[in-house]
Enzyme design. Structure first.
Site, PDB file in Angstrom:
ATOM      1  N   ASP A 163       0.808  -1.205   0.000  1.00 14.72           N
ATOM      2  CA  ASP A 163       0.000   0.000   0.000  1.00 14.72           C
ATOM      3  C   ASP A 163       0.852   1.272   0.000  1.00 14.72           C
ATOM      4  O   ASP A 163       0.728   2.106   0.886  1.00 14.72           O
ATOM      5  CB  ASP A 163      -0.907  -0.066   1.242  1.00 14.72           C
ATOM      6  CG  ASP A 163      -1.860   1.101   1.350  1.00 14.72           C
ATOM      7  OD1 ASP A 163      -2.242   1.649   0.305  1.00 14.72           O
ATOM      8  OD2 ASP A 163      -2.205   1.470   2.497  1.00 14.72           O
ATOM      9  N   GLU A 398       3.870  -7.560   7.758  1.00 20.65           N
ATOM     10  CA  GLU A 398       2.643  -8.213   7.307  1.00 20.65           C
ATOM     11  C   GLU A 398       2.881  -9.252   6.220  1.00 20.65           C
ATOM     12  O   GLU A 398       2.323  -9.144   5.121  1.00 20.65           O
ATOM     13  CB  GLU A 398       1.614  -7.184   6.835  1.00 20.65           C
ATOM     14  CG  GLU A 398       1.162  -6.282   7.964  1.00 20.65           C
ATOM     15  CD  GLU A 398      -0.148  -5.565   7.686  1.00 20.65           C
ATOM     16  OE1 GLU A 398      -0.645  -5.614   6.549  1.00 20.65           O
ATOM     17  OE2 GLU A 398      -0.680  -4.966   8.634  1.00 20.65           O
ATOM     18  N   TYR A 467      -6.196  -3.125  13.108  1.00 17.34           N
ATOM     19  CA  TYR A 467      -7.108  -2.065  12.659  1.00 17.34           C
ATOM     20  C   TYR A 467      -8.498  -2.221  13.262  1.00 17.34           C
ATOM     21  O   TYR A 467      -9.492  -2.154  12.561  1.00 17.34           O
ATOM     22  CB  TYR A 467      -7.105  -2.009  11.122  1.00 17.34           C
ATOM     23  CG  TYR A 467      -5.818  -1.380  10.615  1.00 17.34           C
ATOM     24  CD1 TYR A 467      -5.711   0.006  10.502  1.00 17.34           C
ATOM     25  CD2 TYR A 467      -4.697  -2.144  10.347  1.00 17.34           C
ATOM     26  CE1 TYR A 467      -4.518   0.602  10.098  1.00 17.34           C
ATOM     27  CE2 TYR A 467      -3.504  -1.558   9.940  1.00 17.34           C
ATOM     28  CZ  TYR A 467      -3.425  -0.185   9.816  1.00 17.34           C
ATOM     29  OH  TYR A 467      -2.252   0.416   9.425  1.00 17.34           O
TER      30      TYR A 467
HETATM   31  C1  GCB Z   1      -1.130  -2.173   6.747  1.00 20.70           C
HETATM   32  C2  GCB Z   1       0.167  -2.047   6.038  1.00 20.70           C
HETATM   33  C3  GCB Z   1       0.421  -0.632   5.577  1.00 20.70           C
HETATM   34  C4  GCB Z   1      -0.853  -0.031   5.021  1.00 20.70           C
HETATM   35  C5  GCB Z   1      -1.891  -0.013   6.111  1.00 20.70           C
HETATM   36  C6  GCB Z   1      -3.239   0.576   5.638  1.00 20.70           C
HETATM   37  O1  GCB Z   1      -1.363  -3.059   7.512  1.00 20.70           O
HETATM   38  O2  GCB Z   1       1.258  -2.536   6.770  1.00 20.70           O
HETATM   39  O3  GCB Z   1       1.434  -0.647   4.620  1.00 20.70           O
HETATM   40  O4  GCB Z   1      -0.649   1.232   4.483  1.00 20.70           O
HETATM   41  O5  GCB Z   1      -2.119  -1.308   6.543  1.00 20.70           O
HETATM   42  O6  GCB Z   1      -3.428   1.771   5.753  1.00 20.70           O
HETATM   43  O7  GCB Z   1      -4.057  -0.179   5.155  1.00 20.70           O
END
Ligand code: GCB
Length: 590
Positions: A163, A398, A467
């Site tokens: 991402d 990840e 998250y």
């Molecule tokens: C994650 C990744 C990171 C992303 C983030 C997101 O888990 O490690 O690279 O940018 O989520 O914002 O989705």
């Protein structure tokens, strides 16, 4: 050869960054047509810089391109060995001198150097050409263009598995440097503080000769010196420092260390400190420390992933304003210049290789990826091992398990763990290698929400990206808070190791407000951050909170990323604070 080039009374250094000639080579004809001797129909390109942000028609260009520059090598360097060194070329860089191919290096974000001594034209201009290619491929680290990638729903274009925008080009300075015929090839500094402060210095020459030298540590008040006796090119000395002032995030005290030998001399900064874990704590100099701060990116308009010195200074000011003392170099090693700033400013760094979101289910490509990861681990550790700021090596962000489902809670179930044994072997191999190369620092991997928990078994610190309240239970902060608390407790019960939340965050459009505080508003992000901080404060074993992300950053274009930007920044891409910055200050500026 990886030692950061310096200028002193023996060594020379000439930075040849600047505006170079540049030309895309989508048909891969440049080598055959002799582009290494000069380009026709070229355009200007800044080095360091990502080509994608310098011209709009190159935004989506992810292929082969050529950089050319003509330079004099100062004639007073004759008699020394001369090298060309590139700080980072993403992804594969090939260097040519006066039309002749000198060497290639694969994998971005890490430096490489080639000797050019016998090939220089003295007293006239030399043509330096560097071709750089950034084709996204499944077997690369990180990977792209995966057939049927699990992530394809999120990632529209270009087809990364990760991402952030796959910015391409020469991202860090290109320098020429010279050293004596016999020279100091490597220096390793290891410090201990008990029962007295000691600095162990190991030095390697480029030749297996017997020589004499010395090592000196000073801060202007204290001077400690020892002789070095090189046997077959290697020597070691231990300096005992009385009343040493230790390096820490609160007092980043540095000494000047100078090594001489065989007519060469090399200096670097040294900080005396130790790092370890003890039960729920990370211990800096024997005392518990929390690693609070951010996951970040090297990213800014126009400069993209290029070294941007004013931005480094500015970002440090802003991070410190929020009270941060730590960050992770997500998702690749940052510039050497930035690591020097970290030493001076007292930031605790988790240093990460570019192994972001490797798809462990794609077993066919794993051997090649593992080879690349091991190379990156070696290059990162040899580059950064002398920075007191670097306290932990991270060998994967990840890694994606088989059967990964977005929104799933972290699984401890045996089937998931069993099914994912090849992934575990991959990661354990990486961690073992990092430990073998540097037994003095902590080693970790950063895991994805919903992944197999046993992947974290070999890590010194459990690093979790979670998250709760965004990808899982988005818009339901109360339930998300319960889920977070329950998961933290369960992971602690299983591992009894310090936990860092290496990512948690909510996309937030700056200036977008709402009551009630719905997703994407500044209020939502502020509340989301607040509950995470409160849950962490209630748990001794949470050894750090690192918000995703310090600043908004360029991502690939998709339905998930408004304007091609990941908006989880506490600051915008141009570094204005969102409401959540003030929440962090409440918790961290005490
Ligand atoms: C994650 C990744 C990171 C992303 C983030 C997101 O888990 O490690 O690279 O940018 O989520 O914002 O989705």
């Amino acid at each position: 050869m990886v030692l950061y080039p310096i200028q002193n009374n023996v060594r020379n250094k000439l930075d040849i960054s600047g505006i170079w000639d540049f030309k895309c080579d989508p048909d891969w004809v440049g080598e055959k047509e002799g582009w290494a001797n000069g380009l026709t129909g070229s355009r200007l390109m800044a080095v360091p810089g990502s080509w994608n942000e310098q011209y709009d028609d190159l935004f989506g260009y992810l292929d082969l391109a050529w950089y050319v520059k003509k330079v004099y090598v100062p004639s007073c360097w004759q008699g020394q060995r001369v090298f060309i060194r590139v700080g980072s070329a993403v992804y594969l860089g090939t260097v040519y001198l006066n039309g002749e191919k000198i060497g290639s290096h694969e994998g971005g974000h890490l430096p490489f150097a080639f000797e050019i001594t016998g090939k220089i034209k003295w007293g006239e201009e030399n043509v330096i050409a560097i071709s750089v290619e950034n084709v996204l491929k499944p077997e690369r680290v990180p990977s792209g263009n995966m057939p049927g990638s699990d992530m394809s729903m999120f990632m529209a274009t270009p087809k990364t598995t990760y991402d952030f925008y796959p910015f391409s080009g020469i991202h860090r300075p290109v320098v020429l440097y010279s050293v004596p015929q016999t020279y100091i090839e490597d220096v390793t500094v290891v410090t201990t503080i008990e029962p007295e402060a000691q600095v162990k210095v190991t030095v390697k020459l480029n030749a297996t000769v017997d020589e004499k030298g010395s090592v000196q540590l000073t801060d202007g008040k204290t001077n400690v010196r020892a002789d070095l006796t090189f046997a077959a090119g290697a020597a070691e000395a231990v300096l005992t420092v009385q009343n040493a002032r230790l390096w820490s995030d609160k007092d980043p005290y540095l000494y000047d260390l100078t090594v001489t030998g065989a007519g060469d001399s090399y200096s670097l900064k040294a900080g005396i400190r130790t790092i370890a874990v003890d039960g729920p704590h990370i211990m800096l100099n024997g005392k518990p420390v929390k690693l609070n701060g951010y996951g970040r990116h090297e990213d800014f308009p126009a400069t993209a992933k290029a070294l941007n010195l004013p931005l480094i200074v500015k970002d440090y000011q802003l991070m410190k304003w929020t009270g941060a003392n730590a960050y992770r170099t997500s998702h690749y090693p940052y510039s050497e210049e930035e690591m020097q700033v970290a030493d001076r400013e007292g930031m605790l760094i988790i240093d990460e290789i570019p192994a972001v979101s490797l798809q462990m289910a794609d077993e066919a490509n794993n051997p090649e990826r593992l080879r690349m990861c091991l190379q990156q681990i070696e290059e990162m550790i040899s580059r950064d091992k002398n920075h007191p700021a670097v306290v932990m090596w991270c060998v994967a962000n990840e890694p994606m398990p088989k059967g990964f489902a977005v929104g799933a809670a972290s699984g401890s179930d045996a089937t998931k763990e069993d099914m994912n044994r090849p992934g575990k072997e991959f990661l354990d191999t990486e961690m073992a290698r990092a430990r073998e190369l540097d037994p003095t620092r902590l080693v970790t991997i950063v895991t994805v929400m919903g992944g197999p928990q046993n992947w974290m078994e070999q890590a010194d610190v459990v690093c979790m990206n979670r998250y709760w309240g965004w990808y899982t239970l988005g818009g339901q902060l109360d339930k998300a808070r319960e889920g977070l608390g329950a998961e933290l407790d369960q992971v602690w019960d299983r591992f009894h190791k310090p936990i860092i939340m290496t990512e948690f965050g909510a996309d937030t459009i700056p200036g977008y407000h709402g009551k009630p505080d719905v997703m994407w508003t500044e209020e939502y992000q502020a509340q989301y951050i607040r509950f995470h901080m409160e849950e962490a404060e209630a748990r001794e074993f949470v050894a750090g909170m690192q918000v995703w992300n310090f600043a908004d950053f360029a991502a690939v274009q998709s339905l998930m990323r408004v304007g091609g930007i990941n908006h989880k920044g506490i600051f915008t891409r141009v570094r204005t604070p969102k409401m959540a910055a003030h929440v962090l200050r409440e918790f961290w500026v005490k």
